[in-house]
Design a protein around this motif. Sequence first.
Motif, PDB file in Angstrom:
ATOM      1  N   ILE B  60       0.855  -1.343  -0.006  1.00 24.76           N
ATOM      2  CA  ILE B  60      -0.015   0.039  -0.107  1.00 24.76           C
ATOM      3  C   ILE B  60       0.968   1.140   0.078  1.00 24.76           C
ATOM      4  O   ILE B  60       1.960   1.217   0.467  1.00 24.76           O
ATOM      5  CB  ILE B  60      -0.975  -0.077   1.288  1.00 24.76           C
ATOM      6  N   SER B  61       0.624   2.089  -0.941  1.00 23.34           N
ATOM      7  CA  SER B  61       1.334   3.596  -0.963  1.00 23.34           C
ATOM      8  C   SER B  61       0.361   4.557  -0.433  1.00 23.34           C
ATOM      9  O   SER B  61      -0.787   4.698  -1.030  1.00 23.34           O
ATOM     10  CB  SER B  61       1.907   3.677  -2.391  1.00 23.34           C
ATOM     11  N   LEU B  62       0.726   5.220   0.462  1.00 27.74           N
ATOM     12  CA  LEU B  62      -0.083   6.799   0.873  1.00 27.74           C
ATOM     13  C   LEU B  62       0.774   7.847   0.578  1.00 27.74           C
ATOM     14  O   LEU B  62       1.798   7.866   1.130  1.00 27.74           O
ATOM     15  CB  LEU B  62      -0.531   6.519   2.237  1.00 27.74           C
ATOM     16  N   VAL B  63       0.116   8.649  -0.156  1.00 25.52           N
ATOM     17  CA  VAL B  63       1.100   9.796  -0.901  1.00 25.52           C
ATOM     18  C   VAL B  63       0.575  11.059  -0.634  1.00 25.52           C
ATOM     19  O   VAL B  63      -0.673  11.431  -1.165  1.00 25.52           O
ATOM     20  CB  VAL B  63       1.457   9.520  -2.342  1.00 25.52           C
ATOM     21  N   LEU B  64       0.923  11.938   0.379  1.00 24.83           N
ATOM     22  CA  LEU B  64       0.104  13.124   0.603  1.00 24.83           C
ATOM     23  C   LEU B  64       0.567  14.366  -0.555  1.00 24.83           C
ATOM     24  O   LEU B  64       1.656  14.881  -0.206  1.00 24.83           O
ATOM     25  CB  LEU B  64       0.532  13.590   1.965  1.00 24.83           C
ATOM     26  N   ASP B  65       0.256  14.006  -1.604  1.00 23.73           N
ATOM     27  CA  ASP B  65       0.720  14.998  -2.611  1.00 23.73           C
ATOM     28  C   ASP B  65      -0.201  16.319  -3.072  1.00 23.73           C
ATOM     29  O   ASP B  65       0.193  17.409  -3.946  1.00 23.73           O
ATOM     30  CB  ASP B  65       1.252  14.388  -3.664  1.00 23.73           C
ATOM     31  N   PRO B  74      -8.808  22.506   6.693  1.00 19.79           N
ATOM     32  CA  PRO B  74      -9.523  21.183   6.294  1.00 19.79           C
ATOM     33  C   PRO B  74      -8.565  20.088   5.840  1.00 19.79           C
ATOM     34  O   PRO B  74      -8.461  19.010   5.900  1.00 19.79           O
ATOM     35  CB  PRO B  74     -10.506  21.648   5.198  1.00 19.79           C
ATOM     36  N   SER B  75      -7.414  20.800   4.814  1.00 21.32           N
ATOM     37  CA  SER B  75      -6.531  19.892   4.222  1.00 21.32           C
ATOM     38  C   SER B  75      -5.610  19.321   5.019  1.00 21.32           C
ATOM     39  O   SER B  75      -5.179  18.116   5.027  1.00 21.32           O
ATOM     40  CB  SER B  75      -6.070  20.521   2.836  1.00 21.32           C
ATOM     41  N   ALA B  76      -5.034  20.198   6.049  1.00 21.42           N
ATOM     42  CA  ALA B  76      -4.118  19.770   7.308  1.00 21.42           C
ATOM     43  C   ALA B  76      -5.070  18.625   7.961  1.00 21.42           C
ATOM     44  O   ALA B  76      -4.284  17.514   8.317  1.00 21.42           O
ATOM     45  CB  ALA B  76      -3.701  20.841   8.099  1.00 21.42           C
ATOM     46  N   ILE B  77      -6.189  18.483   8.075  1.00 18.44           N
ATOM     47  CA  ILE B  77      -6.871  17.494   9.103  1.00 18.44           C
ATOM     48  C   ILE B  77      -6.989  16.271   8.015  1.00 18.44           C
ATOM     49  O   ILE B  77      -6.805  15.269   8.635  1.00 18.44           O
ATOM     50  CB  ILE B  77      -8.266  18.186   9.339  1.00 18.44           C
ATOM     51  N   GLN B  78      -6.993  16.102   6.745  1.00 21.16           N
ATOM     52  CA  GLN B  78      -7.238  15.241   5.966  1.00 21.16           C
ATOM     53  C   GLN B  78      -6.111  14.468   6.123  1.00 21.16           C
ATOM     54  O   GLN B  78      -5.743  13.255   6.107  1.00 21.16           O
ATOM     55  CB  GLN B  78      -7.579  15.567   4.444  1.00 21.16           C
ATOM     56  N   CYS B  79      -4.777  15.246   5.787  1.00 17.07           N
ATOM     57  CA  CYS B  79      -3.450  14.566   5.843  1.00 17.07           C
ATOM     58  C   CYS B  79      -3.291  13.979   7.329  1.00 17.07           C
ATOM     59  O   CYS B  79      -2.750  12.945   7.584  1.00 17.07           O
ATOM     60  CB  CYS B  79      -2.158  15.593   5.726  1.00 17.07           C
ATOM     61  N   GLN B  80      -3.742  14.698   8.280  1.00 14.59           N
ATOM     62  CA  GLN B  80      -3.564  14.156   9.814  1.00 14.59           C
ATOM     63  C   GLN B  80      -4.197  12.728   9.709  1.00 14.59           C
ATOM     64  O   GLN B  80      -3.582  11.935  10.445  1.00 14.59           O
ATOM     65  CB  GLN B  80      -4.115  15.345  10.695  1.00 14.59           C
ATOM     66  N   GLU B  81      -5.594  12.790   9.331  1.00 11.14           N
ATOM     67  CA  GLU B  81      -6.038  11.399   9.324  1.00 11.14           C
ATOM     68  C   GLU B  81      -5.295  10.221   8.611  1.00 11.14           C
ATOM     69  O   GLU B  81      -5.162   9.176   9.099  1.00 11.14           O
ATOM     70  CB  GLU B  81      -7.392  11.612   8.607  1.00 11.14           C
TER      71      GLU B  81
END
Lengths: 164, 420
Positions: B60-65, B74-81
């Motif tokens: 699995i690759s999870l890429v915060l791009d 809100p996008s900081a919260i998404q990345c935090q999750e």
Amino acid sequence: MNITGKAWRFGDNVDTDIIIPARYLNTSDPKELAKHCMEGIKPGFTELVKEGDIIVAGRNFGCGSSREHAPLAIKAAGIQVVVAKSFARIFYRNAFNIGLPIIESEEVVDATEEGDTLKIDLDKGEVINLTKNLVFTIQPLPDFMKELITDGGLIPHLAKKGGY
Amino acid sequence: MGMTITEKILAAHADLDMVKPGQLIKARVDMALANDITAPLAIKAFKSAGGEKVFAQDKISLVLDHFTPNKDIPSAIQCQEVRKFAYEQDIINFYDVGSVGIEHVLLPEQGLVLPGDVVIGADSHTCTYGALGAFSTGVGSTDLGAVMLTGEIWLKVPPSIKLVYKGSLPKWITGKDLILYTIGDLGVEGALYKAMEFCGETISQLSMDARFTMANMAIEAGAKNGIFAPDEKTEAYVQPRAKRTYQIYRSDPDAEYLFTREYDVSTLEPQVALPHSPDNVRGVSEVGEIKIDQVVIGSCTNGRLEDLRLAASILKGKKIAKGVRCIVIPGTQQVYLDALKEGIIETFIEAGAAVSTPTCGPCLGGHMGVLAPGEKAVSTTNRNFIGRMGHSQSEVYLTSPAVAAASAIAGKIVGPEEVN
Ligand code: SF4
């Protein structure tokens, strides 16, 4: 499954940036997403839609990005079903997976004008245009897709079966 | 009857001797991918299906791009999750600011996707890895959540279409021009549900970077996947990167195709996709006088080293036109570093361009260069739908890095010949 609602008419190639612009994807809350549904081509769409309405569109509906936020936004806006001449493949999967029924039919789309009332019987495979008094038969769904819809989407299906 | 490369890969991953177009199969997944927009929903799906542990931490690759470095709360919260999930689940291939690059540039570069793989990503441009001879396709978050749980996916075997490229590439003609031309010919639903197989004598002249660009845009013709048969260039790219074994597949000579198209590339001029559709394609000489406000060079389509080199070769010693903002975004940290060492970044800055850390940013109208009403941009990205890069009354013209760089200098859309 029986659905009756008013048709909102769209053209070909309604893409995911129209359905829900990417700049709003900093959330996945369906209610927030619904506020911006279709805003690029029909500003104020969400206020106009009544719970249970139907989207009727041309070819390649939902093309573009893989964002599941697109069918989620449509569903949360109150749309019960999307009828189109054809669907982009990722949108097709996503819609079934989140439990938004979609129907592929050239005939129904060609005969429907904005504001017409449609009555759809998914089990029987029938669409009736009540405004114009027209009856159409639609392709039955593959068994697997039917299973998904009856189970309420892919996740409940997996939870129930412990696998595909 | 023979099978295509796509059919062979799918058959092998479904433990079947053969598969046919239209057949529904369950396929094993070698790599599953999600980003900061699609992962939160996929995680939710995974959990509501009763998921406790992912099927394999290394697949699995999870890429915060997309909206990173985070553009708002809100996008900081998404990345935090996503970050929380990645740590909780010990996801090995988790990429955060500092190591992150645009997913489809990053995964091949890191050797995480290989020939013969089945790759499923919650991002439509997952089709990029077909450049390596892998079957790769985009899905939504719920599908991805299910893959993270089961390691499998249901797929319908697509029919294949064969695209044969002939002739030698003229100067300035890139993979981007070939794929834009092809999409212009096929239309945005010309390959709907299908596999696009890229072949012909021209392919051997194309670098891996050019092939990634082409496979990347298969989705813009509606395709399920785009694919190239691996050759020596593929092997040379993959061998130093691969950390596991891989399998090379090729189509049988008697494999069946829905249809075949032949393209002679030797007379092609640089191509431009006009607003608001990637199939609204014309030669650059037919575009007319179009003044521009912004140029974006980057993205999963054209954010690789070769793309930056090409743009820099045109910008070297020149200045960006007054009134034009030129934004250059290397696809990964490695691309950035290589470009820095080669002096390419210096060239961009001296020309008056802004250079950013790797991010999707302006490609999807997220941040780092969103357009105002009435503004026009030339972009090396892959989509120019209404509102894609900003306001619904802005316009995006898709081109190669060569046309983008030339246009930045000219202040209007021109081919590279006109500024060199
Ligand atoms: S660069 Fe653009 S197209 Fe590519 S993954 Fe990012 S947002 Fe999507």
